[in-house]
Design a protein around this motif. Structure first.
Motif, short mmCIF file in Angstrom:
data_model
loop_
_atom_site.label_atom_id
_atom_site.label_comp_id
_atom_site.label_asym_id
_atom_site.label_seq_id
_atom_site.Cartn_x
_atom_site.Cartn_y
_atom_site.Cartn_z
N GLU A 122 0.82 -1.21 0.00
CA GLU A 122 0.00 0.00 0.00
C GLU A 122 0.85 1.26 0.00
OE1 GLU A 122 -3.22 0.46 2.71
OE2 GLU A 122 -4.06 -1.53 2.30
N ASP A 123 2.00 1.23 0.69
CA ASP A 123 2.83 2.43 0.72
C ASP A 123 3.43 2.73 -0.65
OD1 ASP A 123 4.48 0.19 0.87
OD2 ASP A 123 6.04 1.26 1.96
N VAL A 124 3.62 1.70 -1.47
CA VAL A 124 4.11 1.89 -2.84
C VAL A 124 2.99 2.47 -3.71
CG1 VAL A 124 5.01 0.74 -4.90
CG2 VAL A 124 5.81 0.06 -2.63
N ILE A 125 1.79 1.90 -3.58
CA ILE A 125 0.65 2.41 -4.34
C ILE A 125 0.37 3.86 -3.97
CG2 ILE A 125 -1.84 2.14 -4.71
CD1 ILE A 125 -1.41 -0.88 -4.28
N GLY A 126 0.62 4.21 -2.73
CA GLY A 126 0.36 5.57 -2.25
C GLY A 126 1.43 6.58 -2.62
N ASP A 127 2.44 6.14 -3.38
CA ASP A 127 3.54 7.03 -3.77
C ASP A 127 3.55 7.19 -5.28
OD1 ASP A 127 5.81 8.57 -3.71
OD2 ASP A 127 7.19 6.87 -3.53
N TYR A 128 2.81 8.19 -5.79
CA TYR A 128 2.73 8.41 -7.23
C TYR A 128 4.05 9.01 -7.72
CZ TYR A 128 0.54 9.43 -11.72
OH TYR A 128 0.22 9.46 -13.07
N PRO A 129 4.58 8.55 -8.87
CA PRO A 129 5.86 9.05 -9.37
C PRO A 129 5.83 10.56 -9.63
CG PRO A 129 5.20 7.06 -10.55
CD PRO A 129 4.02 7.48 -9.72
N VAL A 130 6.67 11.29 -8.91
CA VAL A 130 6.71 12.75 -9.04
C VAL A 130 7.08 13.16 -10.47
CG1 VAL A 130 7.84 14.86 -8.25
CG2 VAL A 130 7.27 13.05 -6.61
N TRP A 131 8.01 12.45 -11.08
CA TRP A 131 8.47 12.81 -12.42
C TRP A 131 7.34 12.72 -13.44
CZ3 TRP A 131 7.75 9.26 -16.26
CH2 TRP A 131 7.57 7.93 -15.88
N LYS A 132 6.45 11.74 -13.23
CA LYS A 132 5.35 11.57 -14.18
C LYS A 132 4.36 12.72 -14.07
CE LYS A 132 2.14 8.01 -15.80
NZ LYS A 132 1.65 6.63 -15.57
N ALA A 133 4.03 13.11 -12.85
CA ALA A 133 3.11 14.22 -12.64
C ALA A 133 3.71 15.52 -13.20
CB ALA A 133 2.80 14.38 -11.16
N LYS A 134 5.01 15.71 -12.97
CA LYS A 134 5.66 16.95 -13.44
C LYS A 134 5.66 17.03 -14.97
CE LYS A 134 9.76 19.81 -12.75
NZ LYS A 134 9.78 20.28 -14.14
N LYS A 135 5.89 15.88 -15.62
CA LYS A 135 5.89 15.85 -17.08
C LYS A 135 4.54 16.32 -17.63
CE LYS A 135 5.76 12.53 -20.90
NZ LYS A 135 5.79 11.09 -21.25
N LEU A 136 3.45 15.79 -17.06
CA LEU A 136 2.12 16.15 -17.54
C LEU A 136 1.82 17.61 -17.25
CD1 LEU A 136 0.13 12.96 -16.44
CD2 LEU A 136 1.16 13.46 -18.66
N GLU A 137 2.19 18.08 -16.05
CA GLU A 137 1.95 19.47 -15.70
C GLU A 137 2.70 20.41 -16.64
OE1 GLU A 137 2.65 20.59 -11.67
OE2 GLU A 137 1.51 18.90 -10.86
N ASP A 138 3.96 20.10 -16.89
CA ASP A 138 4.77 20.96 -17.77
C ASP A 138 4.15 21.08 -19.16
OD1 ASP A 138 6.56 21.41 -15.76
OD2 ASP A 138 8.08 20.00 -16.49
N LEU A 139 3.65 19.97 -19.67
CA LEU A 139 3.09 19.99 -21.02
C LEU A 139 1.82 20.83 -21.10
CD1 LEU A 139 3.78 16.32 -22.14
CD2 LEU A 139 4.61 18.39 -23.26
N VAL A 140 0.91 20.67 -20.15
CA VAL A 140 -0.32 21.47 -20.22
C VAL A 140 -0.04 22.94 -19.94
CG1 VAL A 140 -1.91 19.58 -19.75
CG2 VAL A 140 -0.98 20.89 -17.83
N LYS A 141 0.95 23.22 -19.10
CA LYS A 141 1.31 24.62 -18.86
C LYS A 141 1.89 25.27 -20.10
CE LYS A 141 1.99 24.34 -13.85
NZ LYS A 141 2.97 24.36 -12.73
N ARG A 142 2.46 24.45 -21.00
CA ARG A 142 2.97 24.97 -22.26
C ARG A 142 1.88 24.99 -23.35
NH1 ARG A 142 7.82 21.49 -21.53
NH2 ARG A 142 7.22 20.31 -23.37
N GLY A 143 0.65 24.57 -22.98
CA GLY A 143 -0.46 24.64 -23.93
C GLY A 143 -0.62 23.43 -24.81
N ALA A 144 -0.06 22.29 -24.41
CA ALA A 144 -0.17 21.08 -25.22
C ALA A 144 -1.63 20.62 -25.31
CB ALA A 144 0.68 19.95 -24.62
N ALA A 145 -2.02 20.14 -26.48
CA ALA A 145 -3.33 19.51 -26.65
C ALA A 145 -3.25 18.08 -26.13
CB ALA A 145 -3.73 19.51 -28.12
N CYS A 146 -4.28 17.66 -25.41
CA CYS A 146 -4.29 16.32 -24.81
C CYS A 146 -5.28 15.42 -25.52
CB CYS A 146 -4.66 16.41 -23.33
SG CYS A 146 -3.55 17.44 -22.35
N ILE A 147 -4.81 14.29 -26.00
CA ILE A 147 -5.67 13.29 -26.65
C ILE A 147 -5.53 11.99 -25.87
CG2 ILE A 147 -6.15 12.00 -28.76
CD1 ILE A 147 -4.87 14.28 -30.34
N ASP A 148 -6.64 11.54 -25.29
CA ASP A 148 -6.64 10.31 -24.50
C ASP A 148 -7.39 9.21 -25.24
OD1 ASP A 148 -5.49 11.93 -22.64
OD2 ASP A 148 -6.96 11.53 -21.04
#
Length: 410
Positions: free
Chosen positions: A74-100
């Protein structure tokens, strides 16, 4: 008559030109399951042809997620990768279009502890709060579309062999997204205008509250004076039009946080984190959920509602007629993207600030003053049927019909 390959290419084109409406020089963030690699590559090609500066990939895999949740502590599941969150944040802050590109995740949570499943969803919402805020406030263009899996196809067409089931599901997807039309782009332009007409009518009426009545449902929802309806196309912070959901049949707004009272019964299953929640019923008092029931998945539903304070309230009210193409298909799709566009629905959690006049420029305090709910989550559940009646209270305090037997009255 188009071949499957030609339809798939049109589907990819739709995601890029109508959905995200990728602009020349724009970055694109493409999220896709590994199984949808063929479609993802087509989307990337169409994005580059539209002038995209660069397409970034965020690959997912339900089977790997299942293994992680099955074996990780559970402690591993509760630790979301910081680098992954930062990558997504940086892209939307730069105005990237998101296609899911998404799958349903059916079966992904089989055998997984509901507590772990709920924790995984909560941690994701917390870590990606800024990223989702950029999307929900329409600061960037974003769009969602579905890719069928064998598991999903077999659930919808249980009597067919896997190859035929998948083929039939693809045909349904092409039909529901208007890819099977002679000119899909033109068909979408006309559809967007139809939804815009409904939005204009509702914004002119400016109902003070709506009253829902159906078997198991007797619910009143009030609105802030500065609310408005949206639907179909949206506009991002630089003025580019996009369509968040492919398909889409809804018009929607935000409720007054403390203005929801009564009981509502869901009419379709909710798939949350890959697990089914069926026959759910919620009771509200002054906006807050005070009672929860579900035939299946009640424990997970309770975990969802207990995510934070805002997850005890509603964030969205959406109207969809029962005669929508998705509803008329006669299928329960077991995925929110499709089922929400077959049925009137509500959403637990965060409200769209775009549905308040000037809402995208308001501070958190100003949004709260207008009754806009805030939460880490936003989870839709379906309440529409051919037995649903909705009345609206007009500016004169009189009630008039909005829906009868699941259909618009205008």
């Amino acid at each position: 008559m188009r071949t499957f390959a030609q339809k798939l290419e049109k589907y990819a084109e739709l995601a890029v030109t109508v959905g995200a409406n990728v602009q020349a020089g724009q970055e694109v963030l493409l999220k896709s399951p590994i199984d949808a690699g063929e479609l993802a590559r087509l989307v990337a090609e169409k994005a580059y042809q539209a002038g995209a500066k660069r397409v970034y990939f965020n690959w997912t895999d339900d089977r790997l997620d299942h293994l992680r949740l099955k074996y990780a502590a559970e402690d591993v599941i509760g630790d979301y990768p910081v680098w992954k969150a930062k990558k997504l944040e940086d892209l939307v802050k730069r105005g990237a279009a998101c296609i899911d590109i998404r799958t349903t995740g059916i079966g992904m949570m089989d055998g997984i502890d509901p507590k772990k499943a709920a924790l995984d969803q909560e941690v994701m919402w917390r870590a990606l709060h800024t990223y989702y805020d950029y999307r929900m406030s329409d600061r960037v263009s974003w769009t969602l579309l579905i890719y069928p899996t064998v598991e999903w196809a077999k659930k919808l067409f249980p009597g067919k062999i896997r190859e035929l089931a998948v083929a039939d599901l693809w045909e349904v997807i092409f039909e529901m997204t208007r890819v099977d039309r002679e000119d899909p782009i033109d068909a979408w332009e006309k559809h967007k205008q139809t939804l815009a007409n409904k939005v204009a009518f509702l914004n002119k009426k400016k109902y003070k509250q709506l009253h829902y009545k159906a078997p198991g449902t007797d619910l009143k929802i009030a609105f802030d004076p500065d609310y408005h309806w949206d639907g179909g196309a949206a506009v991002n912070s630089v003025g580019t039009t996009f369509v968040p959901n492919i398909p889409t049949e809804e018009v929607y707004t935000l409720p007054l946080k403390n203005g929801v009272n009564g009981t509502v019964m869901a009419t379709r299953p909710l798939v949350y984190g890959g697990k089914l929640i069926e026959n759910l019923s919620l009771t509200f008092k002054e906006g807050r959920i005070i009672s929860v029931n579900a035939k299946e998945g009640e424990e997970l539903l309770n975990h969802l509602i207990d995510t934070d304070e805002g997850s005890h309230y509603l964030g969205e009210v959406a109207l969809v007629p029962n005669n929508s193409p998705i509803s008329q298909s006669g299928l329960v799709f077991y995925t929110t993207l499709y089922d929400e566009n077959a049925s009137c629905h509500l959403a637990i959690g965060k409200a769209y600030p775009t549905c308040l006049d000037g809402g995208t420029k308001m501070s958190a305090e100003e949004l709260a003053a207008h009754g806009a709910n805030t939460s880490l989550i936003h989870v839709d559940f379906m309440i529409g049927s051919d037995q649903l009646d909705i009345d609206g209270e007009n500016s004169e305090g009189e009630w008039e019909p909005v829906f009868r037997n699941g259909e618009w009255t205008f």
